[in-house]
Design a protein around this motif. Sequence first.
Motif, PDB file in Angstrom:
ATOM      1  N   ALA A 194       1.025  -1.808  -5.076  1.00  0.00           N
ATOM      2  CA  ALA A 194       1.735  -0.944  -6.372  1.00  0.00           C
ATOM      3  C   ALA A 194       1.329  -0.034  -6.985  1.00  0.00           C
ATOM      4  N   GLY A 195       0.040   0.387  -6.515  1.00  0.00           N
ATOM      5  CA  GLY A 195      -0.110   1.326  -7.001  1.00  0.00           C
ATOM      6  C   GLY A 195      -1.632   1.024  -8.381  1.00  0.00           C
ATOM      7  N   ALA A 196      -1.494  -0.167  -8.214  1.00  0.00           N
ATOM      8  CA  ALA A 196      -2.853  -0.795  -9.050  1.00  0.00           C
ATOM      9  C   ALA A 196      -4.046  -0.463  -8.963  1.00  0.00           C
ATOM     10  N   ARG A 197      -4.174  -0.774  -7.225  1.00  0.00           N
ATOM     11  CA  ARG A 197      -6.251  -0.771  -7.216  1.00  0.00           C
ATOM     12  C   ARG A 197      -5.947   0.432  -6.422  1.00  0.00           C
ATOM     13  N   LEU A 198      -7.021   0.411  -6.496  1.00  0.00           N
ATOM     14  CA  LEU A 198      -7.558   2.427  -5.834  1.00  0.00           C
ATOM     15  C   LEU A 198      -8.165   1.621  -4.985  1.00  0.00           C
ATOM     16  N   LEU A 199      -8.024   2.005  -3.507  1.00  0.00           N
ATOM     17  CA  LEU A 199      -9.083   1.419  -2.304  1.00  0.00           C
ATOM     18  C   LEU A 199     -10.068   2.411  -1.789  1.00  0.00           C
ATOM     19  N   ALA A 200      -8.785   3.466  -1.444  1.00  0.00           N
ATOM     20  CA  ALA A 200      -9.790   5.044  -0.844  1.00  0.00           C
ATOM     21  C   ALA A 200      -9.716   5.845  -1.590  1.00  0.00           C
ATOM     22  N   LEU A 201     -10.257   7.152  -1.641  1.00  0.00           N
ATOM     23  CA  LEU A 201     -10.488   8.207  -2.375  1.00  0.00           C
ATOM     24  C   LEU A 201     -10.605   9.417  -1.041  1.00  0.00           C
ATOM     25  N   ARG A 202      -9.869  10.587  -1.385  1.00  0.00           N
ATOM     26  CA  ARG A 202     -10.866  11.433  -0.117  1.00  0.00           C
ATOM     27  C   ARG A 202     -10.106  12.939  -1.414  1.00  0.00           C
ATOM     28  N   LEU A 203     -11.465  13.886  -0.337  1.00  0.00           N
ATOM     29  CA  LEU A 203     -10.605  15.152  -1.429  1.00  0.00           C
ATOM     30  C   LEU A 203     -10.360  15.895  -0.049  1.00  0.00           C
ATOM     31  N   THR A 217       0.711  -1.338  -0.389  1.00  0.00           N
ATOM     32  CA  THR A 217      -0.091   0.073  -0.103  1.00  0.00           C
ATOM     33  C   THR A 217       1.199   1.308  -0.258  1.00  0.00           C
ATOM     34  N   SER A 218      -0.214   2.169  -0.709  1.00  0.00           N
ATOM     35  CA  SER A 218       1.165   3.757  -0.389  1.00  0.00           C
ATOM     36  C   SER A 218      -0.114   4.875  -0.926  1.00  0.00           C
ATOM     37  N   LEU A 219       0.254   5.840   0.324  1.00  0.00           N
ATOM     38  CA  LEU A 219      -1.115   6.429  -0.093  1.00  0.00           C
ATOM     39  C   LEU A 219      -0.469   8.116  -1.099  1.00  0.00           C
ATOM     40  N   ILE A 220      -0.971   8.313  -1.938  1.00  0.00           N
ATOM     41  CA  ILE A 220      -0.620   9.558  -3.187  1.00  0.00           C
ATOM     42  C   ILE A 220      -1.600  11.475  -3.381  1.00  0.00           C
ATOM     43  N   ILE A 221      -0.732  11.428  -3.000  1.00  0.00           N
ATOM     44  CA  ILE A 221      -1.465  13.467  -2.284  1.00  0.00           C
ATOM     45  C   ILE A 221      -0.957  13.859  -3.668  1.00  0.00           C
ATOM     46  N   LYS A 222      -2.160  14.004  -4.175  1.00  0.00           N
ATOM     47  CA  LYS A 222      -2.142  15.373  -5.332  1.00  0.00           C
ATOM     48  C   LYS A 222      -2.705  16.650  -4.916  1.00  0.00           C
ATOM     49  N   ARG A 223      -1.390  17.715  -4.851  1.00  0.00           N
ATOM     50  CA  ARG A 223      -1.597  19.104  -4.937  1.00  0.00           C
ATOM     51  C   ARG A 223      -2.340  19.836  -5.283  1.00  0.00           C
ATOM     52  N   PRO A 224      -3.318  21.510  -5.571  1.00  0.00           N
ATOM     53  CA  PRO A 224      -3.925  21.917  -5.954  1.00  0.00           C
ATOM     54  C   PRO A 224      -3.586  22.502  -7.406  1.00  0.00           C
ATOM     55  N   ASN A 225      -1.786  22.377  -7.502  1.00  0.00           N
ATOM     56  CA  ASN A 225      -1.413  22.334  -8.317  1.00  0.00           C
ATOM     57  C   ASN A 225      -1.001  20.879  -9.274  1.00  0.00           C
ATOM     58  N   GLN A 226      -1.248  20.036  -9.053  1.00  0.00           N
ATOM     59  CA  GLN A 226      -2.075  19.000  -9.327  1.00  0.00           C
ATOM     60  C   GLN A 226      -0.215  18.592  -9.695  1.00  0.00           C
ATOM     61  N   GLU A 227       1.003  18.745  -8.981  1.00  0.00           N
ATOM     62  CA  GLU A 227       1.811  17.749  -8.565  1.00  0.00           C
ATOM     63  C   GLU A 227       2.285  17.183  -7.429  1.00  0.00           C
ATOM     64  N   MET A 228       2.271  16.279  -6.927  1.00  0.00           N
ATOM     65  CA  MET A 228       2.491  14.999  -6.273  1.00  0.00           C
ATOM     66  C   MET A 228       2.848  15.829  -4.745  1.00  0.00           C
ATOM     67  N   ALA A 229       2.262  15.674  -3.751  1.00  0.00           N
ATOM     68  CA  ALA A 229       3.298  16.371  -2.711  1.00  0.00           C
ATOM     69  C   ALA A 229       4.040  14.767  -1.516  1.00  0.00           C
ATOM     70  N   ASP A 230       4.434  15.149  -0.612  1.00  0.00           N
ATOM     71  CA  ASP A 230       5.927  14.711  -0.351  1.00  0.00           C
ATOM     72  C   ASP A 230       5.359  14.119   0.761  1.00  0.00           C
ATOM     73  N   VAL A 231       5.105  12.637   0.728  1.00  0.00           N
ATOM     74  CA  VAL A 231       4.293  11.664   2.000  1.00  0.00           C
ATOM     75  C   VAL A 231       5.420  10.671   2.661  1.00  0.00           C
ATOM     76  N   THR A 232       4.968  10.851   4.349  1.00  0.00           N
ATOM     77  CA  THR A 232       5.638  10.204   5.289  1.00  0.00           C
ATOM     78  C   THR A 232       4.653   9.246   5.442  1.00  0.00           C
ATOM     79  N   PHE A 233       5.784   8.138   5.625  1.00  0.00           N
ATOM     80  CA  PHE A 233       4.945   6.912   6.205  1.00  0.00           C
ATOM     81  C   PHE A 233       5.632   6.722   7.372  1.00  0.00           C
ATOM     82  N   ARG A 234       4.008   6.557   8.458  1.00  0.00           N
ATOM     83  CA  ARG A 234       4.644   6.820  10.476  1.00  0.00           C
ATOM     84  C   ARG A 234       4.818   4.939  10.537  1.00  0.00           C
ATOM     85  N   GLY A 235       3.466   4.008   9.994  1.00  0.00           N
ATOM     86  CA  GLY A 235       3.662   2.761  10.531  1.00  0.00           C
ATOM     87  C   GLY A 235       2.207   2.516   9.969  1.00  0.00           C
TER      88      GLY A 235
END
Length: 208
Positions: free
Chosen positions: A85-94, A37-55
Amino acid sequence: MNIVGLGDTHIKLEPEHPHPGEPITAVITSTRAHPFTSLIIKRPNQEMADVTFRGQSVDADRHVWQYQFQTDMDGLYEIRFVGDAGARLLALRLLRVAREVQLVPSSSARLDYKRVYVLLPPTADESWMIAAAKGSFDGRFTIGFSADDAGIGDFGARHVLAVNPHHWPDVLTASWFKQHYPGIQFTPIVANAPQDLEAWLKSWTGDL
């Protein structure tokens, strides 16, 4: 909360109403131990944000993942929790990040009537609109995409059926409507497919 259809992965954000510059903690829970799993964050300018995994941990019967990211600008952030590895979308939030909130005043309707408003989230596409229309046909419910439209009006009775309220930039709750549009009856519906929504609306017998 009405949960319709299959689905068990949810994203909780803290704080829910951040200002630019605030760090955000994302807690994802699921009954399943999703792999890779991983968390992907798209910023308002459509660039990706840095994400830190906390456990990752297990709490009772739910698997828990924690992440942290920074909100460095105003606007709408898209948050996706993915598996395999990004193949499945499990949850979405805005998530909307803003310096201030504008309140929309209520207004009076020409005629008094009882209204049921099916409120679709910004993530809904045409298939959800069609499902809402089919499910609302017999009851002649109002359908729309604006929380303010759903709340506005001086009617004898107002009932908002909020579809997937967790898909809004600011999660819609009964408290939100109570604060901004007192008198609203609020029913959240978590539907994982358009056909689930259509079936639920057709069978809904809530009283106004």
